[in-house]
Design an enzyme around this catalytic site. Structure first.
Site, PDB file in Angstrom:
ATOM      1  N   ILE B 438       0.903  -1.389   0.007  1.00 33.02           N
ATOM      2  CA  ILE B 438       0.187  -0.116   0.035  1.00 33.02           C
ATOM      3  C   ILE B 438       0.875   1.315   0.015  1.00 33.02           C
ATOM      4  O   ILE B 438       1.979   1.235   0.594  1.00 33.02           O
ATOM      5  CB  ILE B 438      -1.318  -0.059   1.165  1.00 33.02           C
ATOM      6  CG1 ILE B 438      -2.153   0.901   1.039  1.00 33.02           C
ATOM      7  CG2 ILE B 438      -0.204   0.234   2.539  1.00 33.02           C
ATOM      8  CD1 ILE B 438      -3.425   0.636   1.931  1.00 33.02           C
ATOM      9  N   CYS B 439       0.372   2.336  -0.654  1.00 37.32           N
ATOM     10  CA  CYS B 439       1.092   3.496  -0.672  1.00 37.32           C
ATOM     11  C   CYS B 439      -0.088   4.704  -0.668  1.00 37.32           C
ATOM     12  O   CYS B 439      -1.045   4.500   0.253  1.00 37.32           O
ATOM     13  CB  CYS B 439       1.921   3.811  -1.762  1.00 37.32           C
ATOM     14  SG  CYS B 439       1.136   4.118  -3.412  1.00 37.32           S
ATOM     15  N   SER B 440       0.104   5.760  -1.015  1.00 36.62           N
ATOM     16  CA  SER B 440      -0.899   6.838  -1.040  1.00 36.62           C
ATOM     17  C   SER B 440      -2.017   6.634  -1.705  1.00 36.62           C
ATOM     18  O   SER B 440      -3.249   6.768  -1.423  1.00 36.62           O
ATOM     19  CB  SER B 440      -0.251   8.181  -1.078  1.00 36.62           C
ATOM     20  OG  SER B 440       0.166   8.317  -2.201  1.00 36.62           O
ATOM     21  N   MET B 467      -3.967   4.537   1.115  1.00 39.56           N
ATOM     22  CA  MET B 467      -4.248   5.282   2.226  1.00 39.56           C
ATOM     23  C   MET B 467      -5.220   6.367   1.926  1.00 39.56           C
ATOM     24  O   MET B 467      -6.134   6.495   2.893  1.00 39.56           O
ATOM     25  CB  MET B 467      -2.898   5.852   3.116  1.00 39.56           C
ATOM     26  CG  MET B 467      -2.016   4.669   3.560  1.00 39.56           C
ATOM     27  SD  MET B 467      -2.858   3.252   4.509  1.00 39.56           S
ATOM     28  CE  MET B 467      -3.342   4.385   5.878  1.00 39.56           C
TER      29      MET B 467
END
Lengths: 479, 479, 479, 479
Positions: B438-440, B467
């Protein structure tokens, strides 16, 4: 296994959203050469505003497309007098709301109140009433909501330029003192207090007729103006005195622009295609009263031209057409090459000349290949010109530069009439004498010479290189 | 008959030379997206200077052509570390002289002395030694000779950004304090004294890895920085303390850039044409060790990709390639559409990756039409992802955002490794467990997932929306 | 209606692969104006061939990029004599193989055998030896392998044009009969048997110096040529007789082109940037022996020009420069506008003139603004010209048109010298007499007049509109 | 050598007028990809004609501008059924006259009589009634008046294609025999007699739905068609028999096109700017009934998409939108990148879809960043697909290719429904079973899968690589 455990230091990199949602802000200045008019496009997070759009407004649509933004607001700093504003055109294409000052009886848009805020994305624009140049002149301060209340940039319209301040004579001489006082207050009480570091974005750059001595430098700030702008070094009394003693030229087309920009100009018809005309069609339209605007270089015009044509070189169209061509006659173009059509057309449309009926297909060689009548203009080098003067023959020397240029030095015995005023003074010349027209380099003198030729003055010369060459040749001038 | 006689008033208009000899000054910022690098072009009266040119340098030649100017000077603010400087390339094409700081052992160009002046047209550039970011960092103040001595603009390189100051960690941790002190002095003793109204032109804008928190606003002045820049609100001790306690990421390719920019990078061969490759050619080159860089969107990559390929979306190339790809292996591209080739190629060339050997002709559908082996990546919406977590099954959550983003809130139980450091930490994961990256938003996580897949991790997921979506969905985060 | 029920009917739609794998074939003609040279690009399924590429060859790279194809073959129809072939340049950029005829001692490429086949995608090209224009002239038939053996198109080089056949005089008068016989056989025995429906693609279109009377119509077929081409209506004896009695002009630069195209021309340096020159630099280079090529219109040239300059209007460069300018002197350009630089530069490069040293920055007005010496040329309308002739004063009338034009009607008493031969004949004129130069419209006469002016003939006139205007004015001509 | 002495030889060069009055003729084919529609522009001496213009018609204006010509005539070969004709649009912009066939009750333009001539410059166009494809179908023969009466080129509309002849089924099955007979006569009695050497210019190229098997080769002549076109090898009886036994697909939008092209389509509003929409605006418009057209690649669509959206990849829009989207609902676009907007918009406008209300700003990542609901589609490689089939689980295999493709080989047990007919047959499927949709490569199957998903079928797969990959993998097919 958490990398943060390896270190008690704070690790930062950057706002990576950038890479993922694109640039948050875009700011562009859009300059219209010749008029040296500057409009501005600002967008943030999909919303955009345009300040003082020009009439050929695809440029803003293209910027909006690139930014994936919707143009939400159009702001006018004042009812412009030197070009047709593109607000209505752009609003029609985008649905944007138009705002301007509230003092005049505008037939479109809304008046912005002093201090009124407009938000788009992370930007906030605050309206500032800054009368002086016109009674309803506005400035608009721009701030980044992340930075707090303070603006970082201000759109100053014709109130404050780089190195100059706005004209105060357009409301008439009787109001010049009043307006000059207002301008002083607008600048000193509204703009300067924004802070030295604030960037200024005026509506014109150097070369515009809307300011006497706008600087060549296009970047400036409140602080730089406080330092360098001659007008800002004065107290109010001196400021007003200087302003009312300065008389700037006002081309006749300003009246039409003012009316257009108050009432809302006609929509720019997208359906118009300017066609090449055959020599026969061209001749017929001339006979029906169409005027001929020859946009070729002064050299080519001197070499040969169609009788009665106006000589205004391509890049001179924005500045000089409005002095000479009426709005109620058709216009025919003669171009150096067909690729110039678009540029000539845009220049004219920005001035509200929508009545171009065509251009001479194939250029002037088509005309002379048909053995149709041509005229020419004498072209003199400064050496030849000096020779003629020295020989002592009769020759009227007509200097068509501005008063300011004239006063910096001219030829002894020359007559001075600014090119724009030549039509009113033309009767003062005799048709029996040769007339040498001179300006600074040879372009405006070509206009002047063409005006004289139209009126039947036969022996007319254009001095190549003009006063620039005269001085470079080391010949004498007087003041 | 002299019109001046009608009036005792002074009549001015403007400097008409404008219309006749063209614009006197032109100033342009040239931005390279992704790196958010800004170079500058300034010209006056036929002479021009370029500050920090990029390697694909036709843009400056085009500007020079438009202005009818000759590029006389090239100035480097410092030995750049995040891209290959284009000075030598541009000098070869124009004959311009190159100037940079004098502290390092440059193999080309000349060192500029503090206070040294360079004139071109009506502009004058003054060199200012402003060490701190690097030992030889320079700033260059620009003044208009008509305005006197005071500059109106300063090129600040990586010394002073909008809202941020330069990094001081690149000379190594042992020198960070020394360099931070120098930076403070450079800013406070050299730059701020230029005056509040002076416009600043830094080498990077928001999003660059060369500053932690560069502002989205691209226009600024000394005055605005004094007001808004957090670093400038501190005294020297605090300033230094903050700088040395900040640890920024340094991608491994910086070393190559530093060497290139000291010794002079190889010339960009104009003779290289990147060809489409058949699936057969592509396979053969892969077998010979070429790496595959897949520039398609994370969604398309998730849907299907060639085994072993790196997923770096097109606009992410400038920022992320340098973390992963070595300089000694050939690169093969997979593009969403062939029109992306030029952009991908430029991005890589700016980073010094000159070894692109071709791209997959016809795109990935050519590959799967041949029934060649494909892999895919699980794509999870945040709702699906949350569901999986709630079900309580085993699933490693790997957050590859920056430390700063991580600290603003993350999922409970997640592991944090910045995407750039994933290769060093990859052994810490078990191949038996599913891993959700996961990243932004979903782009960097696609890179991370592709790195894991390359190393044989089988069940790997990319969380779409990352996120951002997690928070928008109202799910909990911890700090 | 359930469509499945219709199964007794055959249901077709189309080859849907189209939508999915892109267009299978692309065929483009690339025309170089002025020379009226045509090169061809053909691609199929990712592979492409170029026939007779020009030297500024990005156009083929762009086509290949669009088609995602690799240029595999370059074919030359013959060792061209009127321009520099771009084969080596293009091969360097793409790695393509070069093929040409096998009779000459080429220093590069390979000779193609008669009947040799080359396949690329679904296309097959078959080499045909068609000597006559030159000893090694080739044609290349193109077939679609889906259609069987028969070609659908043939590249005929300078063997067969639309409405004309190739020249046979270039091997010298002593071989003209032999070559004409070969040409006849090549056309009648090799090309016509391909079939009436086959499309012909020659190397030149109307206006080229490589054929006497090439048609304005650019589309043709074997069948149309059999019907309309005058040369194909003759038997072999008549054909040969006509060819050997026709004498075409051969500009001196042909020798250089022939040498270049045999040995392989120098690579076009990508590193050359043509700079604007200041008047001072321009003067200095002139003093060092550089020649001045003034590309402005004859009107502007007549109005004023730099002493000693050649007047060749922009679009006349490809056809006329090779008559006058040597290859061993530097060239300086004077342009109507800076936007013409690229076009002028390309035109010269195609002729092998790689020694352009710059252009006059700011154009001629920069020159006369400096009060530098100017010359002018008398421009006469045909009415003025006729008036002068009628007055009976001394005036030499020099007609610089071609023999063919001259024979169709000229002014009584005129002297005829083709403009290209003027340098050799210039001594035949007296400097004491005024000379009026005339051509068909005013362009070639401007060249002629500039040649005379260079040699010190003082009173030289250019007749605007030339013989076209003369006839349109109803004045008499004789034959 | 005094050239004047050579006077016993005839000396020719060329028509130098070329250099002086510009090219006399220009002929361009303008291709609209996807529809594979070809329109033509022909100009001569300042006058031009356009054959079958498309609706986004700036391309013709640009050509006319370059040629300095005025578009005088617009010719329609027939009332087109597969796109909106641009005649009225172009006539509005140019004032040109429109001509078409005379059999139908057109609400605009004029009917051209058989044999009627139209001249423009040196070109003459002759109208030929060639019914068969439609009752009023016309061809137009083009001749060069310098060549005499015989034409060199013929615009054959949908009467004769390269390798194919026009459809005769559009007037309904009851008239197919009559129309087929007419078509035969039109081709054999009107077109073939023009002569083998005449070039043919049809209205469509390979890939168009207007012919079953148009060749990939785009260049052809009467002679080549006589040789290669299968339909021209038959006698009238066989020809008619073949035509009536062929059943081609007719997308439902043809009806709308026919009506538009009879009555005159609405003017293309120049004022429409397609804006990016926020996710909120997008959702609201969806709720109000707008349809979503997702133009991304099948891979990206498979990865994630907005519920209910149609998957039609960008280049598939011209061919497939007309099968599925009604004209009375608003359309919202989802684009791979914003640069695709213009292309998608043009494609839709050519089909008369003027109701595009916007596109999702920021692309799909904006949507999933907001955690808005997404769906996905199973993507199977052929290996995975084969595995699933071999395992013997329930899985419906739906082959959406054309009948012709189906008959060339398909998977045993598959169901065949052409993608365009899927909506009518959708009820025949059970929602309880997984459905794998397959086409030739994966694009049309993505459309089919999206149709199924819209109707609530849950487990739907798209087979990547389709039958192409299936065969390349060596798996079995039956006929």
């Amino acid at each position: 296994m958490n990398i943060a455990n390896c270190s008690s230091l704070v690790i930062y990199i950057l706002k990576f959203q950038y890479y993922e949602t694109g640039r948050k802000m875009r700011f562009e200045r859009v300059k219209s050469e010749g008029l040296e008019h500057i409009s501005y496009f600002a967008s943030s997070e999909g919303q955009a505003a345009v300040i003082d759009p020009r009439r050929d407004c695809e440029v803003y649509l293209d910027l909006a497309k690139k930014e994936e933004s919707k143009i939400k607001f159009i702001f006018e700093t004042h009812r412009n007098e030197d070009y047709v504003i593109g607000s209505l055109e752009l609003a029609k294409l985008t649905g944007a709301s138009i705002f301007h000052g509230s003092g005049l009886d505008f037939k479109y848009g809304e008046g912005a109140a002093d201090g009124q805020n407009f938000s788009f994305g992370a930007l906030r624009l605050t309206a500032l009433q800054t009368p002086g140049h016109t009674p309803e002149s506005m400035s608009y301060a721009l701030s980044n909501i992340d930075d707090g209340e303070k603006p970082f940039l201000v759109f100053t319209g014709d109130t404050l330029f780089v190195g100059e301040v706005g004209r105060t004579d357009l409301s008439g001489p009787e109001k010049a003192e009043l307006m000059s006082g207002k301008l002083y207050d607008s600048i000193f009480k509204k703009l300067l207090p924004l802070g030295e570091g604030v960037i200024i974005c005026p509506a014109h750059s150097g070369g515009s007729i809307c300011g006497r001595a706008i600087s060549d430098r296009e970047q400036s700030t409140i602080g730089l103006e406080q330092l360098n702008n001659p007008a800002l070094q004065k107290d109010k009394k001196d400021f007003v005195q200087t302003k009312i003693s300065e008389l700037l030229e006002t081309p006749p087309y300003f009246k039409t622009m003012e009316r257009y920009n108050l009432e809302g100009p006609p929509f720019l018809s997208k359906s118009k295609t300017i066609s090449p005309l055959s020599t026969r069609e061209f001749e017929m339209k001339m006979k029906s009263g169409a005027l001929v605007l020859d946009t070729r270089s002064p050299l080519a015009f001197g070499g040969a031209h169609v009788k009665g044509s106006y000589s205004i070189w391509l890049k001179g169209i924005p500045s000089f057409t409005g002095w000479f061509l009426p709005y109620d006659k058709s216009i025919l173009l003669i171009l150096e090459e067909k690729e110039h059509l678009d540029q000539a057309f845009r220049y004219l449309v920005r001035l509200g000349y929508d009545q171009v009926e065509g251009y001479l297909g194939g250029g002037l060689s088509r005309w002379y290949g048909r053995a149709l009548p041509l005229e020419h203009l004498g072209l003199l080098t400064v050496q030849q010109f000096k020779g003629r003067l020295s020989e002592g023959g009769r020759m009227v020397v007509l200097d068509v530069r501005t008063e300011e240029e004239w006063e910096e030095g001219h030829i002894e015995g020359a007559i001075h009439i600014y090119v724009g005023h030549l039509p009113e003074h033309i009767k003062e010349f005799s048709k029996d004498e040769p007339i040498a027209v001179i300006c600074s380099i040879g372009n405006r003198s070509s206009i002047g010479a063409s005006i004289l030729r139209r009126e039947g003055y036969f022996e007319v010369y254009n001095v190549l290189g003009g006063m620039t060459a005269w001085k470079n040749a080391g010949y004498l001038t007087i003041r």
